[in-house]
Design a protein around this motif. Structure first.
Motif, PDB file in Angstrom:
ATOM      1  N   ASP A 645       0.794  -1.205  -0.029  1.00  0.00           N
ATOM      2  CA  ASP A 645       0.076   0.008  -0.016  1.00  0.00           C
ATOM      3  C   ASP A 645       0.793   1.280  -0.026  1.00  0.00           C
ATOM      4  N   VAL A 646       0.379   2.301  -0.577  1.00  0.00           N
ATOM      5  CA  VAL A 646       0.908   3.609  -0.609  1.00  0.00           C
ATOM      6  C   VAL A 646       0.326   4.690   0.009  1.00  0.00           C
ATOM      7  N   VAL A 687      -3.304  11.005  -0.387  1.00  0.00           N
ATOM      8  CA  VAL A 687      -3.823   9.669  -1.254  1.00  0.00           C
ATOM      9  C   VAL A 687      -3.377   8.493  -0.261  1.00  0.00           C
ATOM     10  N   ARG A 688      -4.372   7.563  -0.416  1.00  0.00           N
ATOM     11  CA  ARG A 688      -3.898   6.163  -0.028  1.00  0.00           C
ATOM     12  C   ARG A 688      -4.305   5.174  -1.200  1.00  0.00           C
ATOM     13  N   VAL A 689      -3.378   4.324  -1.671  1.00  0.00           N
ATOM     14  CA  VAL A 689      -3.782   3.443  -2.768  1.00  0.00           C
ATOM     15  C   VAL A 689      -3.460   2.206  -2.341  1.00  0.00           C
ATOM     16  N   PRO A 690      -4.156   1.172  -2.374  1.00  0.00           N
ATOM     17  CA  PRO A 690      -3.998  -0.202  -1.816  1.00  0.00           C
ATOM     18  C   PRO A 690      -2.993  -0.880  -3.057  1.00  0.00           C
ATOM     19  N   ALA A 691      -2.007  -1.937  -2.475  1.00  0.00           N
ATOM     20  CA  ALA A 691      -1.240  -2.320  -3.719  1.00  0.00           C
ATOM     21  C   ALA A 691      -1.979  -3.108  -4.870  1.00  0.00           C
ATOM     22  N   GLN A 692      -1.003  -2.760  -5.887  1.00  0.00           N
ATOM     23  CA  GLN A 692      -1.697  -3.438  -7.421  1.00  0.00           C
ATOM     24  C   GLN A 692      -3.069  -3.039  -7.355  1.00  0.00           C
ATOM     25  N   SER A 693      -3.340  -1.595  -7.187  1.00  0.00           N
ATOM     26  CA  SER A 693      -4.783  -1.214  -7.400  1.00  0.00           C
ATOM     27  C   SER A 693      -4.757   0.341  -7.825  1.00  0.00           C
ATOM     28  N   LEU A 694      -5.920   1.022  -7.734  1.00  0.00           N
ATOM     29  CA  LEU A 694      -6.067   2.479  -8.312  1.00  0.00           C
ATOM     30  C   LEU A 694      -7.147   2.998  -7.529  1.00  0.00           C
ATOM     31  N   THR A 695      -7.103   4.275  -7.696  1.00  0.00           N
ATOM     32  CA  THR A 695      -8.277   5.035  -6.944  1.00  0.00           C
ATOM     33  C   THR A 695      -8.352   6.117  -8.077  1.00  0.00           C
ATOM     34  N   TRP A 696      -9.684   7.072  -7.800  1.00  0.00           N
ATOM     35  CA  TRP A 696      -9.713   8.238  -8.713  1.00  0.00           C
ATOM     36  C   TRP A 696     -10.462   9.311  -7.702  1.00  0.00           C
ATOM     37  N   PHE A 697     -10.412  10.353  -8.097  1.00  0.00           N
ATOM     38  CA  PHE A 697     -10.838  11.537  -7.425  1.00  0.00           C
ATOM     39  C   PHE A 697     -11.653  12.704  -8.518  1.00  0.00           C
ATOM     40  N   VAL A 698     -12.743  12.898  -8.268  1.00  0.00           N
ATOM     41  CA  VAL A 698     -13.574  13.994  -8.743  1.00  0.00           C
ATOM     42  C   VAL A 698     -13.563  15.116  -8.265  1.00  0.00           C
ATOM     43  N   ILE A 699     -13.010  16.164  -9.361  1.00  0.00           N
ATOM     44  CA  ILE A 699     -12.807  17.664  -8.977  1.00  0.00           C
ATOM     45  C   ILE A 699     -14.150  18.567  -9.511  1.00  0.00           C
TER      46      ILE A 699
END
Length: 702
Positions: A645-646, A687-699
């Motif tokens: 995780d990062v 931001v916190r992104v799990p290992a081998q994963s992704l996330t997105w943010f709506v502005i």
């Protein structure tokens, strides 16, 4: 005619609404001078003693682009060189003073300005809108200036058309050359644009490669390239022998721009007939910064080629038998895909004229249309041998096999003429909606003197280009979508490859994902997301075996979902090549989840990308879509390629969202929080992104 307003627009044209349109005006402080001006750029023309460009300025940078007066165009007719317009007597070619122009005279042998006319811009071809697009007007709004030149002793008249478009630093130029004599004439060569451009750097000795950041030059006469630069064959930067005060010791600085054909056209024009040239486009960026320059080019394509904003969700079905095609159509309709292509190697035959086969395709097209799906297929044009009499012939050897792809058919051969007749018949009879046209015509010349479509070597490229572009324009008039792995955007193509190495799809799945994101990141500096396709090998492609393929889909659902997420998240459509989109309910749910995501956020996902960090498999990577005129102003995609995780702070550049003081941001479908913008328009986002994963943010705006 109104008096010219020479002030620049007071807003940033990339993020603010520009209410000032392009106009044709008179220049108040200059004799017999008019200008095209849109508040971003201006081009001024002296009308007497002859027509000539006397200024070309970037109003946003307050910099001149022009340093000297040249002919407005050049041509060679029946072996005789003719200049079109221009003035002579300029004493210095390092710069151009306004008062010098009053003392200059018309070259005695040049064609003289006879008439000036203006009006609305003209569409180079009809475009039938029949699917989702970016809703840009067509033809592109702006103003047109047409200047007609001739001479009592000349067999030709030349009308030069200029267009300047609203709210973009772009103008177009093309020629119409009319035979006004009583007999045929031969047009050997022509140059559409001739501009003496200012120096960008000082180079005494000469160097490899010269930058021209003040101008991007492109024409619709382009081929054999996946980028504008690699496909460009008309832009020529030449030494200007008139510029004797330049710092280059050998007087070889390439600062004279001419746009012309590589060869020819060498065509006969009969009495009273007119030849229309290719169109040259001049784009004038207001910055050398890579992202802003790229945004300028992407806006250029959206404005002058709005069909490139069509971006249907498509599948490449592996087999063309009716049962396989109907299965693909049904699955596409079920999960929200919009188009099915009968892919290469599927058994689809675009050249078959058997009535039973055509009727079968029509039934499949009707079946697809009844379910809201468009249907089409693949055809290979170039890079194949047809016959000794129909292939391109090398001038030096008299043999086949010396084209850009080795063997290729000549479009002017009997086979070439029949090929396009077959394609037209196919699409008219069946109602198919898409053509993936591989090859395409790569600019090959042909020395044959027996082909019916050209006379010999020197006219072979021009006539073949006319053949291919006439066909593409015919397609767009009928609403046929064009996938073409070549730079035919300005002639109707909507998409080419984003830029990838095909054999990379035989690599292990994890490598494909990283390389795929790199391809998208690198390919969208000058392309919009909708202009490039990616690839997803549902079945084996170029080898690699089980480690490279996704079938059975349920067994590799994590990799399949990662492909879906990173393609849809970039607003990029991929060739999902295989027999099916899902092989069970779990797979179906994943596919539909990402299609629904794309459909919900389509407007912002098809907007331009601002590049944040290139994928390198060592840290987070991502980008943010921006739309300063949309309801949603931005959508950031963040990917974690690591096995851990990062959690960290990430800088989001939001200037091009058009937000000024603050932004409302939510992660995925969570709750929004308000963040203040820094002076440069960015925010720092945890931001916190799990290992081998992704996330997105709506502005969104506050």
């Amino acid at each position: 005619m109104p008096e010219e307003d020479t002030s620049p627009i007071p807003v940033d044209w990339l993020i603010d609404s520009v209410t000032r349109g392009a106009t044709l005006s008179r220049c108040s402080n200059e004799t017999a001078t008019i200008s095209l001006n849109n508040g971003l750029i201006r081009r001024a023309f002296r009308l007497s003693p002859n027509g000539a460009t006397v200024a070309f300025d970037n109003l946003l940078t307050d910099q001149a682009i022009l340093r000297g007066i040249s002919p407005e165009a050049r041509m060679t007719v029946d072996g005789t060189s003719l200049d079109v317009g221009g003035l002579e007597g300029q004493p210095e070619f390092g710069y151009l003073r306004r008062e010098w122009v009053d003392q200059m005279t018309s070259p005695p042998d040049a064609l003289q300005l006879m008439d000036v006319e203006s009006g609305e811009t003209r569409a180079p071809f009809p475009w039938r809108r029949c699917r989702h697009d970016g809703e840009r007007p067509w033809p592109s709004p702006g103003v047109r200036l047409s200047m007609r030149y001739g001479s009592p002793t000349s067999p030709v008249e030349a009308t030069i058309h200029y267009e300047m478009y609203d709210a973009v630093p772009v103008m177009a130029k093309w020629l119409e050359i009319t035979n006004v004599s009583d007999g045929p004439i031969r047009l050997d060569r022509f140059s559409v644009e001739v501009l003496a451009v200012v120096d960008y750097e000082s180079c005494v000795e000469g160097q490899k490669g010269w930058p021209y950041p003040t101008l991007h030059v492109e024409s619709d006469y382009a081929f054999h390239g996946m980028t504008a630069t690699s496909a460009d064959v008309t832009t020529r930067w030449l030494p200007d022998p008139r510029y004797t005060s330049q710092v280059n010791y050998r007087l070889e600085s390439p600062l004279l721009l001419e746009t012309s054909l590589p060869a020819g056209p060498d065509v006969e024009i009969c009495a009273s007939e007119t030849l229309t040239s290719f169109r040259t486009f001049l784009v004038c960026p207001d910055s050398t910064e890579r992202e802003r320059r790229g945004l300028t080019l992407r806006r250029f394509y959206r404005v002058v080629a709005p069909w490139t904003t069509e971006n249907p969700i498509l599948m490449h079905v592996r087999h063309a038998d009716p049962e396989s095609v109907k299965t693909a159509i049904d699955q596409c309709a079920d999960v929200g895909f919009e188009m099915v292509i009968l892919t290469f190697g599927s058994g689809f035959d675009a050249e078959c004229t058997d009535p039973k086969y055509l009727d079968q395709l029509k039934e499949l097209a009707d079946y697809a249309h009844d379910r809201g799906i468009e249907l089409g297929g693949y055809s290979l044009l170039a890079s194949r041998a047809v016959s000794e009499t129909d292939d391109i012939i090398d001038f030096e050897t008299g043999e086949r096999g010396h084209g850009a792809f080795g063997n290729s058919p000549c479009l002017g051969s009997e086979w070439g003429q029949q090929y396009f007749d077959k394609l037209r018949r196919l699409y008219e009879h069946t109602g198919l909606n898409i053509l993936e046209h591989d090859g395409s015509y790569p600019g090959d010349v042909c020395a044959s003197e027996t082909h019916p479509g050209h006379r010999g070597l020197s006219d072979s490229q021009w006539t073949q280009w006319q053949t291919i572009t006439d066909f593409y324009r015919w397609c767009r008039e009928r609403g046929i979508y064009l996938n073409v792995p070549d730079w035919y955007f300005l002639n109707g193509s909507s998409k080419n490859g984003m830029g990838y190495r095909e054999v990379n799809w035989s690599l292990p799945r994890a490598q494909q994902l990283i390389l795929g994101r790199q391809n998208i990141y690198d390919g969208t500096w000058e392309k919009t997301p909708s202009m490039g396709w990616m690839f997803v090998p549902l079945v084996e492609y170029h080898g690699g075996g089980e480690a490279a393929t996704l079938e059975p889909l349920r067994d590799h659902l994590d990799a399949y979902e990662a492909h879906l997420a990173q393609n849809f998240g970039a607003g990029v459509q991929a060739c999902y090549r295989g027999p099916r989109l899902y092989d069970g309910e779990d797979t179906r749910v994943v596919v539909k989840r990402w299609v629904d995501f794309y459909q919900r956020y389509r407007q912002i996902l098809e907007a331009d990308l601002i590049h944040i960090r290139r994928p390198d498999a060592r840290d987070l990577d991502g980008y943010v879509h921006v739309d300063p005129f949309g309801e949603i102003r931005g959508l950031a995609m963040v990917f974690n390629p690591l096995d851990t995780d990062v959690e960290r702070s990430w800088r989001l550049p939001l200037y091009y969202t058009g937000l000024r003081d603050s932004a409302r941001i939510r992660e995925a479908e969570g709750e929004s929080q308000t963040y203040p913008l820094d002076r440069d328009g960015s925010i720092t986002l945890p931001v916190r992104v799990p290992a081998q994963s992704l996330t997105w943010f709506v502005i969104e705006s506050c």
